[in-house]
Write a protein that holds these residues in place. Structure first.
Motif, short mmCIF file in Angstrom:
data_model
loop_
_atom_site.label_atom_id
_atom_site.label_comp_id
_atom_site.label_asym_id
_atom_site.label_seq_id
_atom_site.Cartn_x
_atom_site.Cartn_y
_atom_site.Cartn_z
N THR A 202 0.84 -1.21 0.00
CA THR A 202 0.00 0.00 0.00
C THR A 202 0.87 1.25 0.00
N SER A 203 2.13 1.09 0.35
CA SER A 203 3.10 2.19 0.28
C SER A 203 4.49 1.60 0.13
N VAL A 204 5.39 2.38 -0.44
CA VAL A 204 6.79 1.96 -0.61
C VAL A 204 7.67 3.18 -0.32
N ARG A 205 8.96 2.92 -0.20
CA ARG A 205 9.92 4.02 -0.08
C ARG A 205 10.68 4.14 -1.40
N THR A 206 10.45 5.21 -2.11
CA THR A 206 11.09 5.39 -3.40
C THR A 206 12.45 6.06 -3.23
N VAL A 207 13.43 5.61 -4.00
CA VAL A 207 14.79 6.13 -3.90
C VAL A 207 14.88 7.46 -4.64
N LEU A 208 15.27 8.51 -3.91
CA LEU A 208 15.44 9.83 -4.52
C LEU A 208 16.82 9.96 -5.14
N PHE A 209 17.85 9.58 -4.39
CA PHE A 209 19.22 9.54 -4.91
C PHE A 209 20.08 8.74 -3.95
N ALA A 210 21.27 8.35 -4.41
CA ALA A 210 22.16 7.53 -3.59
C ALA A 210 23.58 8.10 -3.64
#
Length: 200
Positions: A146-154
Motif C-alpha cells: 500500500t506504500s513503498v519508499r522510493t529512492v530519490l538519490f544515492a
C-alpha cells in the motif's frame, strides 16, 4: 615663525607620534594555527548538527529517511556500500522503472527496480514485481504493498562511515572530543592573550 618652519614642525610631530593602538605593529604575533584549526572544527561540528536537525525534520514531515546497501544487487546503479535517500509514497504513485524499498515481515527490506505494477484488492493496494539491476531475473515472488519508499538519490561508499558512527566507542569519542572543543573555545583567556588576539 615662517610657514616653512611650521610645516617642518608638523612633519616632525607626525614622524615621532606613537602608533595607534588599532594599527597592527610589525612582528606582532597573529592568531595561531591551533586557533584557526579550532574554528574549522567548530564550523564542521555546527554543520553536522544542522544536517542532523534537517534529517530529523525531513523524517517527521516528509517521511524522508536513509537506507544502506549491503549487497550489490542494484549495481552498477547503486553499488554495495551506498547510502540512499528514500521517501515513503503511496503505492498508487509508483511506476514501472522506479527504484523502491519494500518492507517485508520478519525480513530485511529489499530495494529493487519495479518491473510491473497491477491493481490490488483495494484502491490503495498494488501488486508489483521487482528485479535488481545486477540480477538476470525478477524476484521470486510479487509484493503486495500500500506504500513503498522510493529512492530519490544515492551516495556511493559512505555506508561504512555511517555504520562506524553508530559504534558506541566512536560515539563516545566524538562526544568527548566535542565537549573538550566547546570547553576550549569558551575557556576564559588572560588579558594578554585577548590583547594579542584582538591585535591580529
Amino acid at each position: 615663525m615662517t610657514r616653512r618652519s611650521l610645516r617642518e614642525q608638523a612633519t616632525s610631530a607626525q614622524v615621532h607620534a606613537p602608533a595607534s593602538a588599532s594599527t597592527p605593529r610589525a612582528g606582532e604575533p597573529r592568531r595561531g594555527v591551533g586557533g584557526m584549526l579550532g574554528d574549522v572544527v567548530l564550523w564542521i561540528a555546527a554543520l553536522g548538527g544542522v544536517v542532523c536537525i534537517v534529517l530529523v525534520v525531513l523524517a517527521l514531515t516528509a517521511q524522508i529517511t536513509l537506507i544502506m546497501f549491503s549487497t550489490g544487487s542494484m549495481s552498477p546503479t547503486i553499488p554495495a556500500g551506498s547510502v540512499a535517500v528514500v521517501q515513503r509514497v503511496p503505492a498508487s504513485d509508483i511506476r514501472v522503472g522506479d527504484v523502491v524499498t519494500v518492507d517485508r515481515v520478519d525480513e530485511l527490506p529489499i530495494t529493487h527496480r519495479i518491473t510491473s505494477v497491477s491493481e490490488g484488492a483495494s484502491a490503495e493496494e498494488r501488486v508489483i514485481t521487482m528485479r535488481g539491476d545486477a540480477n538476470a531475473s525478477d524476484d521470486p515472488f510479487p509484493y503486495t504493498v500500500t506504500s513503498v519508499r522510493t529512492v530519490l538519490f544515492a551516495v556511493p561508499g559512505i555506508a561504512t562511515l555511517i555504520v562506524a558512527m553508530g559504534d558506541p566507542v566512536v560515539l563516545g569519542g566524538i562526544t568527548v572530543a566535542a565537549a573538550l572543543l566547546v570547553v576550549w573555545a569558551f575557556w576564559p583567556r588572560s588579558p594578554a592573550s585577548r590583547r594579542t588576539m584582538g591585535s591580529s
